[in-house]
Scaffold this active site. Structure first.
Site, short mmCIF file in Angstrom:
data_model
loop_
_atom_site.label_atom_id
_atom_site.label_comp_id
_atom_site.label_asym_id
_atom_site.label_seq_id
_atom_site.Cartn_x
_atom_site.Cartn_y
_atom_site.Cartn_z
N SER A 29 2.65 -40.03 11.93
CA SER A 29 1.54 -40.86 11.45
C SER A 29 1.44 -40.79 9.94
O SER A 29 1.77 -39.79 9.31
CB SER A 29 0.22 -40.38 12.08
N SER A 30 0.97 -41.91 9.34
CA SER A 30 0.79 -42.02 7.90
C SER A 30 2.13 -41.76 7.20
O SER A 30 3.14 -42.36 7.54
CB SER A 30 -0.31 -41.07 7.43
N LEU A 31 2.17 -40.83 6.24
CA LEU A 31 3.43 -40.49 5.59
C LEU A 31 4.46 -40.04 6.62
O LEU A 31 5.68 -40.21 6.42
CB LEU A 31 3.20 -39.38 4.56
#
Length: 486
Positions: free
Chosen positions: A302-304
């Protein structure tokens, strides 16, 4: 938009003015500021379109978001605080926060004058109160009540941790993490089947984490590795995939890698771009367990983490499935769009002294308080010098070394090596993985193996980076896909 964002700007042709560099950099379009327009709704969007920023791109963005009814309008009088708080509201469905507690805290912060300090202090007081409640419930033998309170306290401590670098408590970042982790661990041991603390061998140390199992039957199960990005802690990942995986019969591995959680806040070990060196050790650990189906290990970032997991899967081919949530081509790309003059210097081959002189003399002196916080937050995970500067309330001075490091975080040259089936997500109005949706689309294009792309939309309340208001919508899509491919 904040008051500073609406102030008149100097003429764009005056390149001798440091403010020109800040404006050109789009610094107000930080990881949260574009999200504010959606949260604040038509009023902020109309002001932006009327000339608050003055660019066609901004006007187009404003027109787009103003067409969508805004949820939770004007959450804070300091709108920079809005986005992260939405994650707490979203986690209510998994028992990690309480609506009334959140609303009361928001009202208290606004009444006191919204700032990083009032946000930190208010949620810290709430976290301590709920933590004490959990302790009393546990002592009285009310395990379910204690678990609920510890989960909520962990979330509220995590909210303090997120903004602590903007507050006067910034030097206590490690202590804030410890308080959050204490409550998370207490909660983790109060589930019907306690979560198993694990230590994964990694180079000359270990990666800490937890293995979550749906029940204690001695059988091998499909297992999902939840790979954090830069900001989320275990309590957040529990809502952003952990609980949903257990509901569907998966094992779940939560872990903290370099640049994450205790590895960053307590041990000051930064991110590494070659994330395959991390995931290979994690996969080795899981494959050695008797309760893991070796042929059905999935990796979800998730995200980065959306960038990290694609990099890892390019070299680690024992994975059965990969989720890039969202598709993240290059960490440097958003920075280059926020700081065009700095990006141009790098592209032209400028040296360390020239880049750092421009950064120190032209950019740093004109940064607003919100800009300084955001730079501290996004840089702290990439090196001890950036972490220490952030905790001292200073802006890092070596942009050359940071930029050189960030440019290594890219999957442009390796995504075509991924062989596992891969789900790439895109979020409407995502202000971190910019440009949207081009980064996700480019990752999807580069993949050569089985693949699928899914866009989360404002119409379903799942807009913004990682769908803070709709974790159940996000989890349904991800796990339905995993159910099909595993």
């Amino acid at each position: 938009m904040s008051a500073d964002a609406r102030k008149p700007r100097p003429a764009r042709g005056d390149s001798s003015d440091g403010r020109h560099l800040v404006e050109q950099s789009g610094l107000a379009h930080s990881r949260r500021s574009l999200l504010r327009a959606g949260v604040l709704g038509g009023g902020a969007a109309a002001a932006l379109a009327a000339g608050g920023r003055g660019t066609a791109r901004d006007a187009a963005f404003a027109a787009d978001v103003s067409a969508v009814p805004a949820p939770l309008q004007n959450l804070f009088t300091l709108s920079d605080l809005d986005f992260e708080t939405l994650f707490a509201f979203g986690s209510i469905g998994y028992g990690c926060a309480e609506f009334g507690e959140l609303v009361t805290a928001v009202n208290q912060i606004n009444a006191a004058g919204a700032s990083y300090d009032t946000y930190h202090d208010t949620f810290w007081a709430l976290a301590q109160r709920i933590n004490a409640l959990a302790d009393r419930e546990l002592a009285a033998g009310h395990r379910a009540s204690a678990r609920s309170a510890y989960l909520r306290a962990a979330t509220y401590y995590d909210m303090c941790l997120y903004f602590i670098l903007g507050s006067s408590a910034r030097a206590q970042e490690a202590s804030a993490y410890a308080a959050m982790q204490h409550c998370w661990h207490r909660a983790s041991q109060l589930f019907d089947l306690p979560f198993e603390p694990v230590r994964i061998p990694y180079e000359n140390t270990c990666l800490p984490g937890y293995l979550l199992r749906p029940d204690d039957r001695p059988i091998r199960r499909p297992t999902v590795i939840l790979n954090n990005g830069q900001d989320a802690q275990h309590i957040a990942l529990y809502a952003m995939g952990g609980a949903a995986a257990l509901e569907r019969g998966y094992n779940v591995l939560l872990f903290e890698g370099p640049g994450q959680g205790s590895m960053l806040f307590q041990r000051q070990i930064p991110f590494r771009y070659d994330w395959d060196k991390v995931i290979t050790q994690v996969v080795d650990y899981l494959r050695a367990r008797p309760d893991v189906d070796r042929s059905r290990i999935a990796l979800s970032g998730s995200s980065l983490g959306g960038e990290l997991v694609v990099r890892a899967a390019a070299y680690e081919h024992r994975l059965a499935a990969v989720v890039a949530d969202p598709g993240f081509l290059s960490v440097w790309l958003p920075w280059s769009q926020k700081f065009p003059p700095i990006a141009k210097l790098f592209a032209s081959g400028a040296g360390k002294q020239e880049i750092n002189t421009v950064w120190q003399d032209k950019v740093i002196p004109v940064l607003a308080a919100t800009d300084r916080y955001e730079l501290a937050k996004v840089s702290e995970g990439y090196g001890r010098q950036y972490l220490q500067a952030a905790r001292a309330g200073q802006i890092f001075t070596d942009m050359y070394d940071l930029g050189t490091t960030l440019q290594k975080f890219s999957v442009a040259s390796v995504a075509d090596r991924v062989s596992a089936p891969t789900l790439v997500t895109v979020y409407e109005q995502d202000s971190l993985v910019i440009p949207v949706p081009q980064q996700g689309a480019e990752v999807f294009k580069l993949l050569r193996g089985p693949k699928q792309q899914h866009t989360f939309t404002a119409a379903e309340g799942a807009q913004f980076h990682c769908a803070p208001m709709a974790p159940q919508v996000r989890n349904q899509v991800v796990y339905d896909w995993l159910d099909r491919v595993l």
